[in-house]
Design a protein around this motif. Structure first.
Motif, PDB file in Angstrom:
ATOM      1  N   THR A  25      47.251  45.283  48.116  1.00 53.59           N
ATOM      2  CA  THR A  25      46.616  44.055  48.603  1.00 53.59           C
ATOM      3  C   THR A  25      47.411  42.815  48.219  1.00 53.59           C
ATOM      4  OG1 THR A  25      45.301  43.904  46.577  1.00 53.59           O
ATOM      5  CG2 THR A  25      44.284  44.969  48.470  1.00 53.59           C
ATOM      6  N   GLY A  26      48.264  42.961  47.207  1.00 53.27           N
ATOM      7  CA  GLY A  26      48.995  41.799  46.734  1.00 53.27           C
ATOM      8  C   GLY A  26      48.213  41.039  45.674  1.00 53.27           C
ATOM      9  N   LEU A  27      47.010  41.495  45.404  1.00 55.27           N
ATOM     10  CA  LEU A  27      46.210  40.858  44.337  1.00 55.27           C
ATOM     11  C   LEU A  27      46.693  41.342  42.981  1.00 55.27           C
ATOM     12  CD1 LEU A  27      42.659  41.172  45.890  1.00 55.27           C
ATOM     13  CD2 LEU A  27      43.705  39.061  45.111  1.00 55.27           C
ATOM     14  N   SER A  28      46.384  40.573  41.953  1.00 52.70           N
ATOM     15  CA  SER A  28      46.696  41.040  40.619  1.00 52.70           C
ATOM     16  C   SER A  28      45.572  41.951  40.152  1.00 52.70           C
ATOM     17  CB  SER A  28      46.831  39.865  39.660  1.00 52.70           C
ATOM     18  OG  SER A  28      45.593  39.213  39.565  1.00 52.70           O
ATOM     19  N   VAL A  29      45.909  42.821  39.235  1.00 50.33           N
ATOM     20  CA  VAL A  29      44.917  43.725  38.668  1.00 50.33           C
ATOM     21  C   VAL A  29      43.765  42.923  38.057  1.00 50.33           C
ATOM     22  CG1 VAL A  29      44.530  45.315  36.755  1.00 50.33           C
ATOM     23  CG2 VAL A  29      46.475  45.654  38.289  1.00 50.33           C
ATOM     24  N   SER A  30      44.119  41.847  37.377  1.00 50.40           N
ATOM     25  CA  SER A  30      43.071  41.053  36.722  1.00 50.40           C
ATOM     26  C   SER A  30      42.137  40.425  37.753  1.00 50.40           C
ATOM     27  CB  SER A  30      43.682  39.985  35.826  1.00 50.40           C
ATOM     28  OG  SER A  30      44.387  39.024  36.573  1.00 50.40           O
ATOM     29  N   ALA A  31      42.694  40.019  38.882  1.00 52.93           N
ATOM     30  CA  ALA A  31      41.852  39.415  39.921  1.00 52.93           C
ATOM     31  C   ALA A  31      40.870  40.443  40.477  1.00 52.93           C
ATOM     32  CB  ALA A  31      42.716  38.848  41.029  1.00 52.93           C
ATOM     33  N   ILE A  32      41.337  41.659  40.660  1.00 51.16           N
ATOM     34  CA  ILE A  32      40.444  42.698  41.186  1.00 51.16           C
ATOM     35  C   ILE A  32      39.318  42.971  40.192  1.00 51.16           C
ATOM     36  CG2 ILE A  32      40.272  45.106  41.941  1.00 51.16           C
ATOM     37  CD1 ILE A  32      43.149  44.896  42.912  1.00 51.16           C
ATOM     38  N   ARG A  33      39.667  43.026  38.921  1.00 50.01           N
ATOM     39  CA  ARG A  33      38.627  43.241  37.909  1.00 50.01           C
ATOM     40  C   ARG A  33      37.639  42.078  37.932  1.00 50.01           C
ATOM     41  NH1 ARG A  33      42.200  46.889  34.124  1.00 50.01           N
ATOM     42  NH2 ARG A  33      43.477  45.150  33.505  1.00 50.01           N
ATOM     43  N   PHE A  34      38.188  40.875  38.105  1.00 44.54           N
ATOM     44  CA  PHE A  34      37.335  39.691  38.201  1.00 44.54           C
ATOM     45  C   PHE A  34      36.380  39.808  39.389  1.00 44.54           C
ATOM     46  CE2 PHE A  34      36.799  35.403  40.010  1.00 44.54           C
ATOM     47  CZ  PHE A  34      36.133  34.800  38.966  1.00 44.54           C
ATOM     48  N   TYR A  35      36.872  40.260  40.514  1.00 43.46           N
ATOM     49  CA  TYR A  35      36.028  40.415  41.696  1.00 43.46           C
ATOM     50  C   TYR A  35      34.960  41.473  41.471  1.00 43.46           C
ATOM     51  CZ  TYR A  35      39.456  37.584  44.216  1.00 43.46           C
ATOM     52  OH  TYR A  35      40.281  36.576  44.623  1.00 43.46           O
ATOM     53  N   GLU A  36      35.303  42.499  40.704  1.00 41.54           N
ATOM     54  CA  GLU A  36      34.295  43.512  40.404  1.00 41.54           C
ATOM     55  C   GLU A  36      33.164  42.859  39.598  1.00 41.54           C
ATOM     56  OE1 GLU A  36      35.304  46.533  37.637  1.00 41.54           O
ATOM     57  OE2 GLU A  36      33.604  47.804  38.187  1.00 41.54           O
ATOM     58  N   ASP A  37      33.575  42.045  38.653  1.00 38.04           N
ATOM     59  CA  ASP A  37      32.612  41.307  37.847  1.00 38.04           C
ATOM     60  C   ASP A  37      31.640  40.523  38.724  1.00 38.04           C
ATOM     61  OD1 ASP A  37      33.239  41.429  34.912  1.00 38.04           O
ATOM     62  OD2 ASP A  37      32.293  39.440  35.083  1.00 38.04           O
ATOM     63  N   LYS A  38      32.179  39.936  39.766  1.00 33.15           N
ATOM     64  CA  LYS A  38      31.380  39.154  40.709  1.00 33.15           C
ATOM     65  C   LYS A  38      30.713  40.041  41.752  1.00 33.15           C
ATOM     66  CE  LYS A  38      32.633  35.191  39.094  1.00 33.15           C
ATOM     67  NZ  LYS A  38      32.036  33.874  38.982  1.00 33.15           N
ATOM     68  N   ARG A  39      30.843  41.350  41.619  1.00 34.49           N
ATOM     69  CA  ARG A  39      30.235  42.331  42.512  1.00 34.49           C
ATOM     70  C   ARG A  39      30.769  42.266  43.934  1.00 34.49           C
ATOM     71  NH1 ARG A  39      25.697  44.815  39.830  1.00 34.49           N
ATOM     72  NH2 ARG A  39      27.496  45.469  38.618  1.00 34.49           N
ATOM     73  N   LEU A  40      31.990  41.803  44.092  1.00 32.42           N
ATOM     74  CA  LEU A  40      32.577  41.778  45.429  1.00 32.42           C
ATOM     75  C   LEU A  40      33.147  43.143  45.798  1.00 32.42           C
ATOM     76  CD1 LEU A  40      34.320  38.314  45.174  1.00 32.42           C
ATOM     77  CD2 LEU A  40      32.515  38.908  46.755  1.00 32.42           C
ATOM     78  N   VAL A  41      33.465  43.919  44.798  1.00 29.57           N
ATOM     79  CA  VAL A  41      33.811  45.340  44.981  1.00 29.57           C
ATOM     80  C   VAL A  41      33.090  46.122  43.897  1.00 29.57           C
ATOM     81  CG1 VAL A  41      36.049  45.544  46.103  1.00 29.57           C
ATOM     82  CG2 VAL A  41      35.945  44.786  43.730  1.00 29.57           C
ATOM     83  N   GLU A  42      32.743  47.379  44.210  1.00 33.71           N
ATOM     84  CA  GLU A  42      32.055  48.185  43.227  1.00 33.71           C
ATOM     85  C   GLU A  42      32.650  49.581  43.153  1.00 33.71           C
ATOM     86  OE1 GLU A  42      27.901  45.895  42.909  1.00 33.71           O
ATOM     87  OE2 GLU A  42      27.754  47.781  44.046  1.00 33.71           O
TER      88      GLU A  42
END
Lengths: 150, 150
Positions: A20-37
DNA sequence: CTGCAACCTCAAGTTAGATTGAGGTCAAGT
DNA sequence: ACTTGACCTCAATCTAACTTGAGGTTGCAG
């Protein structure tokens, strides 16, 4: 280069980041925000569905259109629960953000007209200038002086 | 209601707040950022020029156009030093932000075209979708994933 | 000359959207 | 078995644009 990472077709976070080109930390952040589960392995590592690639791509695109993560979340919740979204599902969501985009463009065009009036009169004065009109609060974007413009 | 607050035509901060709709704290914050530079009374209270009303109005307007305080500062520094800006001075600055506005609208219109392509194909896929194109980084607005989009 | 609103400074808190770092675990290749 | 890279959590840090609060001063009306 050898192990094919098939394994039920689930992706570890690094793979998803790469794709995706996202950073690993950003993806974890999005999980925190429940944007991915993602689900977890027995060893507590995240495993994502292939369809999460598209989900994250959508987040990136929507952000570029000026949407906040909260709004994006609201859109994503329209996707079907339990089954992998189809092209049609994404199509519906795309139409919805197309509407948001149209509104943003229209807002800016209204601002431009007003600004043109202002350039004409050279005023920029709060008491006379149309540009300063609290009622059409276009300030949906960016922080800005919160108390005043929200 | 009696004292006319003439006194050399300088405004205390509360007056300026009332007239611009900004909060007192925001004005102090802007002084910190050097967007306004009031003089001080012998008792250390701020006193603003009447022309600062317009200056602050400009800040409000520019923010609604999506400009960050830093950019706004850069614009304001184009104003003449030492003399009160004329309508012509403000006119020049207005033209300059009109340019920025045009560019923002054009960007969003490009996004819209691409999105339309995407709605057609229903893809939203990073590998094929034109919407995800790192090269035209339109992400000048809003935070977004900094590492990726800036 | 007193009272009180309006002013002052400086530090800390807020939200969004992340990143960075410390300290520790997991899993795959040799 | 060992090493190493990818992964884990959690807390702290960052920027923008302000607000809030504590504690203290100024200045004008009566």
């Amino acid at each position: 280069m050898t192990s094919r990472l098939r394994a039920n077709d689930l992706l570890p976070i690094g793979e998803l980041a790469r794709r995706t080109g996202l950073s690993v930390s950003a993806i974890r952040f999005y999980e925190d925000k429940r944007l991915v589960e993602p689900i977890r392995t027995s060893g507590n590592q995240r495993r994502f569905l292939r369809s999460d690639i598209r989900r994250l791509s959508f987040i990136l695109i929507a952000q570029r259109l000026g949407m906040a993560l909260g709004e994006i979340d609201r859109e994503l919740r329209k996707l079907p629960q339990g089954r992998t979204p189809t092209a049609g599902d994404w199509h519906a969501i795309s139409l919805s953000i197309r509407g948001a985009l149209d509104r943003r463009i229209a807002e800016l065009e209204r601002m431009r007209e007003k600004l043109d009036g202002c350039i004409g009169c050279g005023c920029l004065s709060l008491s006379h200038c149309q540009l300063y009109n609290k009622d059409d609060h276009l300030a949906a974007e960016g922080p800005g002086p919160r108390k005043v413009l929200s």
